[in-house]
Scaffold this motif. Structure first.
Motif, PDB file in Angstrom:
ATOM      1  N   THR A  59      11.454  -1.679  -4.149  1.00  0.00           N
ATOM      2  CA  THR A  59      10.922  -0.353  -4.467  1.00  0.00           C
ATOM      3  C   THR A  59       9.827  -0.508  -5.514  1.00  0.00           C
ATOM      4  N   ILE A  60       8.673   0.101  -5.276  1.00  0.00           N
ATOM      5  CA  ILE A  60       7.501  -0.083  -6.135  1.00  0.00           C
ATOM      6  C   ILE A  60       7.042   1.264  -6.693  1.00  0.00           C
ATOM      7  N   LEU A  61       6.775   1.301  -7.995  1.00  0.00           N
ATOM      8  CA  LEU A  61       6.154   2.463  -8.640  1.00  0.00           C
ATOM      9  C   LEU A  61       5.017   1.950  -9.514  1.00  0.00           C
ATOM     10  N   ILE A  62       3.790   2.360  -9.184  1.00  0.00           N
ATOM     11  CA  ILE A  62       2.602   1.917  -9.909  1.00  0.00           C
ATOM     12  C   ILE A  62       1.981   3.103 -10.623  1.00  0.00           C
ATOM     13  N   ALA A  63       1.864   3.010 -11.938  1.00  0.00           N
ATOM     14  CA  ALA A  63       1.133   4.016 -12.703  1.00  0.00           C
ATOM     15  C   ALA A  63      -0.321   3.579 -12.777  1.00  0.00           C
ATOM     16  N   THR A  64      -1.232   4.453 -12.357  1.00  0.00           N
ATOM     17  CA  THR A  64      -2.650   4.095 -12.344  1.00  0.00           C
ATOM     18  C   THR A  64      -3.520   5.345 -12.371  1.00  0.00           C
ATOM     19  N   HIS A  65      -4.714   5.188 -12.899  1.00  0.00           N
ATOM     20  CA  HIS A  65      -5.715   6.265 -12.836  1.00  0.00           C
ATOM     21  C   HIS A  65      -6.773   5.933 -11.790  1.00  0.00           C
ATOM     22  N   ASP A  66      -6.625   4.807 -11.109  1.00  0.00           N
ATOM     23  CA  ASP A  66      -7.623   4.315 -10.163  1.00  0.00           C
ATOM     24  C   ASP A  66      -7.368   4.897  -8.769  1.00  0.00           C
ATOM     25  N   LEU A  67      -8.086   5.953  -8.427  1.00  0.00           N
ATOM     26  CA  LEU A  67      -7.895   6.586  -7.126  1.00  0.00           C
ATOM     27  C   LEU A  67      -8.353   5.678  -5.986  1.00  0.00           C
ATOM     28  N   GLY A  68      -9.319   4.800  -6.258  1.00  0.00           N
ATOM     29  CA  GLY A  68      -9.767   3.856  -5.241  1.00  0.00           C
ATOM     30  C   GLY A  68      -8.657   2.904  -4.846  1.00  0.00           C
ATOM     31  N   LEU A  69      -7.871   2.485  -5.811  1.00  0.00           N
ATOM     32  CA  LEU A  69      -6.741   1.607  -5.536  1.00  0.00           C
ATOM     33  C   LEU A  69      -5.714   2.320  -4.659  1.00  0.00           C
ATOM     34  N   ILE A  70      -5.479   3.589  -4.964  1.00  0.00           N
ATOM     35  CA  ILE A  70      -4.517   4.370  -4.186  1.00  0.00           C
ATOM     36  C   ILE A  70      -4.991   4.509  -2.745  1.00  0.00           C
ATOM     37  N   ARG A  71      -6.255   4.807  -2.567  1.00  0.00           N
ATOM     38  CA  ARG A  71      -6.798   4.951  -1.208  1.00  0.00           C
ATOM     39  C   ARG A  71      -6.673   3.639  -0.435  1.00  0.00           C
ATOM     40  N   ALA A  72      -6.948   2.521  -1.108  1.00  0.00           N
ATOM     41  CA  ALA A  72      -6.854   1.213  -0.442  1.00  0.00           C
ATOM     42  C   ALA A  72      -5.423   0.933  -0.012  1.00  0.00           C
ATOM     43  N   ALA A  73      -4.462   1.324  -0.829  1.00  0.00           N
ATOM     44  CA  ALA A  73      -3.064   1.069  -0.497  1.00  0.00           C
ATOM     45  C   ALA A  73      -2.584   1.948   0.644  1.00  0.00           C
ATOM     46  N   LYS A  74      -3.031   3.188   0.674  1.00  0.00           N
ATOM     47  CA  LYS A  74      -2.522   4.126   1.676  1.00  0.00           C
ATOM     48  C   LYS A  74      -2.938   3.754   3.082  1.00  0.00           C
ATOM     49  N   SER A  75      -3.929   2.878   3.223  1.00  0.00           N
ATOM     50  CA  SER A  75      -4.310   2.413   4.553  1.00  0.00           C
ATOM     51  C   SER A  75      -3.391   1.288   5.028  1.00  0.00           C
ATOM     52  N   GLN A  76      -2.529   0.787   4.135  1.00  0.00           N
ATOM     53  CA  GLN A  76      -1.673  -0.351   4.478  1.00  0.00           C
ATOM     54  C   GLN A  76      -0.180  -0.059   4.357  1.00  0.00           C
ATOM     55  N   VAL A  77       0.182   0.922   3.544  1.00  0.00           N
ATOM     56  CA  VAL A  77       1.592   1.172   3.275  1.00  0.00           C
ATOM     57  C   VAL A  77       1.808   2.670   3.125  1.00  0.00           C
ATOM     58  N   GLN A  78       2.986   3.127   3.509  1.00  0.00           N
ATOM     59  CA  GLN A  78       3.318   4.538   3.349  1.00  0.00           C
ATOM     60  C   GLN A  78       3.693   4.776   1.895  1.00  0.00           C
ATOM     61  N   ALA A  79       2.804   5.420   1.167  1.00  0.00           N
ATOM     62  CA  ALA A  79       2.998   5.603  -0.264  1.00  0.00           C
ATOM     63  C   ALA A  79       3.027   7.082  -0.625  1.00  0.00           C
ATOM     64  N   ARG A  80       3.923   7.417  -1.522  1.00  0.00           N
ATOM     65  CA  ARG A  80       3.970   8.769  -2.062  1.00  0.00           C
ATOM     66  C   ARG A  80       3.168   8.772  -3.361  1.00  0.00           C
ATOM     67  N   VAL A  81       2.292   9.742  -3.520  1.00  0.00           N
ATOM     68  CA  VAL A  81       1.445   9.821  -4.706  1.00  0.00           C
ATOM     69  C   VAL A  81       1.903  10.995  -5.561  1.00  0.00           C
ATOM     70  N   LEU A  82       2.302  10.684  -6.786  1.00  0.00           N
ATOM     71  CA  LEU A  82       2.775  11.679  -7.736  1.00  0.00           C
ATOM     72  C   LEU A  82       1.731  11.844  -8.831  1.00  0.00           C
ATOM     73  N   ARG A  83       1.509  13.070  -9.248  1.00  0.00           N
ATOM     74  CA  ARG A  83       0.508  13.338 -10.282  1.00  0.00           C
ATOM     75  C   ARG A  83       1.147  14.125 -11.426  1.00  0.00           C
ATOM     76  N   ILE A  84       0.891  13.661 -12.648  1.00  0.00           N
ATOM     77  CA  ILE A  84       1.311  14.422 -13.825  1.00  0.00           C
ATOM     78  C   ILE A  84       0.177  15.351 -14.216  1.00  0.00           C
TER      79      ILE A  84
END
Length: 253
Positions: free
Chosen positions: A216-241
């Motif tokens: 199970t992976i949880l990554i805290a990041t402000h890099d939206l480009g990284l999130i977009r790159a990951a979502k093309s490869q893995v089913q990821a849930r994106v949470l925003r504070i």
């Protein structure tokens, strides 16, 4: 490194949890229910509810100072919630004694934002430090340790001292150290914040490989480009504070 080699390397330490540690439903590893956290008399986070199930992949985003690091610390018990309840593997973290908390934390690998190492020890010993601290004999673990270092691409840097490492090498070493106890959950706090785009992609691939192995992976990041790159490869849930509350981000990321 092959997936088989990585799986073998991540058996450096057997799972430290017991069957009785699992939640009654057997599916939620870490759960925050109506959690709040106050600091200095003011509310930093409030009414946070989220669960991390086996094999899930999550991103946690939000502006600097919004509480991403605080939320991660609540997940692994470094901070205690001011309100609500945090449960890990079916146990209320407030009720754990010191030894129980230590066992709980062995099941969670944390990649800290500042990547601290012991500067007088070579890299291989720094990565193996969690095993050393927990009393394991490293003499029979050298092959697996070597496999793990090969996975993060640091075989040739095994004898280097931490001050000699580049930012990317430090981040990969931090990831190797975080997973050396074969945790169920990996929490990464801005793991690509101090590296270039190419290295951030390499680190992302390592985390995706871990997820494909069931972590199970949880990554805290402000890099939206990284999130977009990951979502093309893995089913990821994106949470925003946002405004001290946790929201499920939309599909526009």
């Amino acid at each position: 490194m092959s997936p088989i080699g990585l799986r073998r390397a991540l058996k450096l330490h057997p799972p430290s949890g017991k069957k009785g540690d699992e939640p009654a439903g057997g599916r939620i590893l870490i759960e925050l229910e109506n959690v709040g956290y106050s600091y200095g008399g003011g509310e930093l986070l409030g009414d946070i509810s989220v669960d991390l199930s086996p094999g899930s992949f999550h991103f946690l985003t939000g502006p600097s100072g919004s509480g991403k690091t605080t939320l991660l610390k609540l997940c692994y018990g470094a901070l205690q919630a001011s309100a609500g309840q945090v449960r890990g593997f079916g146990q209320d973290l407030r009720r754990l004694d010191r030894d129980q908390m230590a066992l709980f934390r062995r099941r969670i690998g944390v990649v800290h934002q500042d990547c601290r190492f012991l500067d007088h020890l070579p890299l291989a010993e720094n990565i193996a430090l969690p095993l050393t601290v927990s009393g394991h004999d490293l003499s029979g673990q050298q092959e697996n340790l070597g496999e793990l270092m090969a996975w993060v691409g640091l075989t040739k840097r095994a004898d280097a001292l931490p001050p000699e490492l580049s930012g990317g090498e430090r981040q990969r070493a931090a990831l190797a150290r975080a997973v050396i106890m074969s945790p169920d959950v990996v929490l990464a706090d801005e793991p690509t914040g101090n590296v270039d785009w190419e290295m951030s992609q390499r680190l992302l691939q390592l985390l995706i490989e871990l997820n494909r192995m069931g972590k199970t992976i949880l990554i805290a990041t402000h890099d939206l480009g990284l999130i977009r790159a990951a979502k093309s490869q893995v089913q990821a849930r994106v949470l925003r504070i946002s405004n001290r509350r946790l929201q499920l981000a939309g599909a526009d990321l």
